[in-house]
Design an enzyme around this catalytic site. Structure first.
Site, PDB file in Angstrom:
ATOM      1  N   VAL A 102       0.855  -1.178   0.000  1.00  0.00           N
ATOM      2  CA  VAL A 102       0.000   0.000   0.000  1.00  0.00           C
ATOM      3  C   VAL A 102       0.894   1.231   0.000  1.00  0.00           C
ATOM      4  O   VAL A 102       1.912   1.263   0.701  1.00  0.00           O
ATOM      5  CB  VAL A 102      -0.930   0.030   1.231  1.00  0.00           C
ATOM      6  CG1 VAL A 102      -1.887   1.222   1.153  1.00  0.00           C
ATOM      7  CG2 VAL A 102      -1.703  -1.271   1.362  1.00  0.00           C
ATOM      8  N   CYS A 103       0.532   2.234  -0.786  1.00  0.00           N
ATOM      9  CA  CYS A 103       1.227   3.510  -0.793  1.00  0.00           C
ATOM     10  C   CYS A 103       2.711   3.302  -1.118  1.00  0.00           C
ATOM     11  O   CYS A 103       3.054   2.560  -2.036  1.00  0.00           O
ATOM     12  CB  CYS A 103       0.999   4.203   0.547  1.00  0.00           C
ATOM     13  SG  CYS A 103       1.365   5.965   0.565  1.00  0.00           S
ATOM     14  N   THR A 104       3.603   3.924  -0.377  1.00  0.00           N
ATOM     15  CA  THR A 104       5.033   3.796  -0.664  1.00  0.00           C
ATOM     16  C   THR A 104       5.593   2.442  -0.259  1.00  0.00           C
ATOM     17  O   THR A 104       6.791   2.193  -0.429  1.00  0.00           O
ATOM     18  CB  THR A 104       5.838   4.910   0.028  1.00  0.00           C
ATOM     19  OG1 THR A 104       5.539   4.924   1.431  1.00  0.00           O
ATOM     20  CG2 THR A 104       5.497   6.272  -0.573  1.00  0.00           C
ATOM     21  N   GLY A 152      -2.448   2.182  -4.460  1.00  0.00           N
ATOM     22  CA  GLY A 152      -1.953   3.551  -4.460  1.00  0.00           C
ATOM     23  C   GLY A 152      -1.879   4.102  -3.048  1.00  0.00           C
ATOM     24  O   GLY A 152      -1.640   3.367  -2.092  1.00  0.00           O
TER      25      GLY A 152
END
Length: 235
Positions: A102-104, A152
């Site tokens: 998730v995310c970075t 994202g």
């Protein structure tokens, strides 16, 4: 699914808690789910807004998993150069049925070697950095490439988890869980993506991001150099 389905959340200091608590809320509802929160040190861990989690397992004591989930957060800048953390991701990911982020967190998967030649999502502010590890940045909210699912920024973790749940337990089951948690987003503002946000809103967000960009980009650069040097040596 009669055997336990082991989900491991590979955590580190200063994670963004929703990056993993969102997917946790979904994945913990899988049939026979067994969820483990683990970090390099184990014990207690503090997220990037001060929320603390206790009773974590040590990553080196986790033998294997069916699904590995890697969150993002401010702590990415340290975790991406943490050899013990990346080694744990490699070990667990090699035998996992599904590898997720998730995310970075996708930058951490990339640094661990799981995204070379694969499409992947990331937070919009750092998405293009994936290319430094041989990955193909993708603007989609959830991206699947083989057994790798990447979400994202932050809230996309819920979408990612539901997509994985549909793969594991079937669409009907995933839809029932979505209904049970009443996941029916209706945000009050149309500003959840940079191309939708009003110019002053986007500029304010970019100013906050730019304040941390130098440190994070430098850490990503060093990690990418180490990754590509190791890949070149192995070729």
């Amino acid at each position: 699914m009669n055997a336990p389905f082991h989900v491991v959340f590979a955590l580190y200091p200063r994670i963004t808690q929703l990056d993993f608590t969102g997917p946790f809320e979904v994945l913990a509802r899988l049939p026979e789910a067994r969820c483990t929160l683990a970090s390099v040190q184990g014990g207690e861990l503090e997220a990037d807004r001060g929320l603390k989690f206790a009773g974590l397992a040590r990553l080196d004591e986790v033998q294997d998993c069916d699904l590995l989930c890697v969150p993002g957060g401010y702590g990415t800048v340290i975790a991406i150069e943490d050899a013990a953390y990346l080694d744990a991701l490699r070990r667990l990911g090699r035998s996992a049925r599904y590898i997720t982020s998730v995310c970075t967190g996708s930058l951490l998967l990339a640094a661990a070697g799981f995204l070379r030649g694969k499409r992947a999502a990331c937070h919009w502010a750092w998405r293009e950095q994936l290319a430094r590890f041989g990955a193909e940045p993708d603007v989609a909210r959830v991206v699947r490439d083989g057994n790798v699912f990447t979400g994202g920024g932050v809230t996309a973790g819920i979408d990612m988890a539901l997509a994985v749940m549909a793969e594991v337990a079937g669409r009907d089951y995933a839809e029932a869980v979505q209904l049970a948690i009443e996941y029916d987003p209706a945000p009050p503002f149309c500003s959840g993506r940079p191309e939708l946000a009003r110019p002053p809103v986007l500029q304010a967000a970019l100013a906050r991001i730019d304040a941390m960009r130098a440190e994070r980009d430098a850490a990503i650069g060093r990690a990418a150099l180490a990754f590509n040097s190791a890949a070149g040596a192995a070729a």
